[in-house]
Motif scaffolding. Structure first.
Motif, mmCIF file in Angstrom:
data_model
loop_
_atom_site.group_PDB
_atom_site.id
_atom_site.type_symbol
_atom_site.label_atom_id
_atom_site.label_comp_id
_atom_site.label_asym_id
_atom_site.label_seq_id
_atom_site.Cartn_x
_atom_site.Cartn_y
_atom_site.Cartn_z
ATOM 1 N N ALA A 109 84.571 80.765 115.108
ATOM 2 C CA ALA A 109 84.385 80.001 116.349
ATOM 3 C C ALA A 109 82.913 79.833 116.687
ATOM 4 C CB ALA A 109 85.119 80.681 117.511
ATOM 5 N N PRO A 110 82.117 79.253 115.780
ATOM 6 C CA PRO A 110 80.670 79.140 116.035
ATOM 7 C C PRO A 110 80.384 78.223 117.216
ATOM 8 C CG PRO A 110 81.305 77.802 114.145
ATOM 9 C CD PRO A 110 82.504 78.613 114.513
ATOM 10 N N GLY A 111 79.341 78.584 117.966
ATOM 11 C CA GLY A 111 78.940 77.734 119.084
ATOM 12 C C GLY A 111 78.229 76.484 118.629
ATOM 13 N N LEU A 112 77.617 76.526 117.446
ATOM 14 C CA LEU A 112 76.895 75.371 116.931
ATOM 15 C C LEU A 112 76.783 75.487 115.419
ATOM 16 C CD1 LEU A 112 75.193 72.817 117.685
ATOM 17 C CD2 LEU A 112 73.186 74.287 117.549
ATOM 18 N N VAL A 113 77.005 74.374 114.734
ATOM 19 C CA VAL A 113 76.796 74.279 113.298
ATOM 20 C C VAL A 113 75.735 73.215 113.072
ATOM 21 C CG1 VAL A 113 77.820 73.732 111.065
ATOM 22 C CG2 VAL A 113 79.177 74.955 112.782
ATOM 23 N N ALA A 114 74.607 73.616 112.513
ATOM 24 C CA ALA A 114 73.507 72.678 112.290
ATOM 25 C C ALA A 114 73.510 72.222 110.836
ATOM 26 C CB ALA A 114 72.167 73.332 112.636
ATOM 27 N N LEU A 115 73.459 70.913 110.636
ATOM 28 C CA LEU A 115 73.460 70.328 109.303
ATOM 29 C C LEU A 115 72.344 69.311 109.198
ATOM 30 C CD1 LEU A 115 77.277 69.517 108.958
ATOM 31 C CD2 LEU A 115 76.076 71.419 107.905
ATOM 32 N N GLU A 116 71.708 69.255 108.030
ATOM 33 C CA GLU A 116 70.751 68.176 107.803
ATOM 34 C C GLU A 116 71.500 66.856 107.677
ATOM 35 O OE1 GLU A 116 68.314 69.018 104.438
ATOM 36 O OE2 GLU A 116 66.758 69.926 105.677
#
Length: 295
Positions: free
Chosen positions: A36-43
């Motif tokens: 349950a991640p609060g944010l997933v950062a992707l390029e």
């Protein structure tokens, strides 16, 4: 197989790899969803954005910003685990906002609009060659290619027209945007396709997203000139052309530009200010669902 990532001070960090196929993406989602991640950062170039965004809060970050951030950290080595750690640390430091990615129809429209730009760029390049070559055979070659490109352009524009005018929501948005002198069909459709956030952000956020928010370099008592940059270059380029038209044919924006020039602002700075006014105005029209009414 996974390995700890400690080079950048992330003691709890972990790196793992999945394949760039359906099974790999399924494994990625299966691994991330229970956390349950609060944010997933992707390029933006990762290729995973659309699938991951379906069920997780995703922020798509600019690869150029990630590279600059890595340099600021003094990180020169480049491996997949290190890159992942840099992106994670960048997200922790900057807290980029998670935004939904375009749906399939919007992505298709964006692809068509981008393809139109590419074809026009090829036509411009061929016309420039046409002026340089005197050989008759080369002239014929260029003419044949231009004819083929024109056919492709007509087909792509017809598809764009069918998609936009066939969607009640897009048709209404186009009509609202085109009510502004300076925003023609091409610019309106670029905004619809490539700025789906229109109407949902405030004036500063939408200007920054278009790369039209000024920023200033400053250190101690020294203060440099303000610049614009970043954001969505294709949108910024379209708005620049719109600003040229608006500065001539939109009385309100022409008066605004003239005031800036009279106050000593360079013409290009004034034109950028008009482009910024256009995107802020477009944002307000979509937000309020109202046609343009000159003040």
């Amino acid at each position: 197989m996974s390995e700890p990532v400690s080079e950048l001070g992330l003691p709890s960090g972990e790196a793992f790899a999945v394949g760039r196929d359906a099974a790999g993406l399924e494994a990625l989602l299966a691994r991330l969803a229970p956390l349950a991640p609060g944010l997933v950062a992707l390029e933006a170039t990762s290729g995973f954005e659309t699938v991951v965004a379906a069920s997780l809060p995703v922020a798509v970050v600019n690869p150029a910003q990630i590279r600059a951030f890595a340099r600021a950290l003094g990180q020169r080595a480049k491996t997949d685990p290190i890159d992942a750690a840099v992106i994670a640390r960048f997200a922790a430091a900057t807290r980029p906002e998670a935004r939904p990615l375009p749906d399939a129809a919007t992505q298709r429209l964006a692809d068509l609009v981008a393809r139109r730009r590419q074809i026009i760029a090829m036509m411009v390049a061929e016309r420039q060659r046409q002026t340089r070559f005197a050989e008759r055979r080369l002239q014929k070659s260029i003419a044949r290619l231009l004819e083929a490109l024109q056919r492709e352009l007509s087909e792509v524009e017809a598809e764009i027209d069918r998609d936009v005018r066939g969607s009640p929501a897009w048709r209404e948005a186009e009509d609202l945007l085109a009510s502004v002198a300076g925003i023609g069909p091409t610019i309106a459709r670029t905004l619809i396709a490539e700025m789906p956030e229109l109407g949902s952000l405030d004036r500063r956020q939408i200007a920054a997203l278009a790369g039209l928010a000024p920023w200033t370099r400053q250190s101690g008592q020294w203060r440099g000139r303000s610049h614009i940059g970043g954001g969505r270059a294709s949108v910024r380029a379209a708005l620049h052309m719109g600003a040229v038209t608006a500065s001539r044919h939109n009385p309100t924006l022409k008066a605004f530009r003239d005031r800036l020039i009279a106050a000593g602002k360079p013409k290009m700075v004034a034109l950028v200010a008009v482009a910024r006014k256009l995107i802020v105005l477009a944002n307000a029209l979509i937000r309020d669902n109202k046609s343009y009414a000159p003040a």
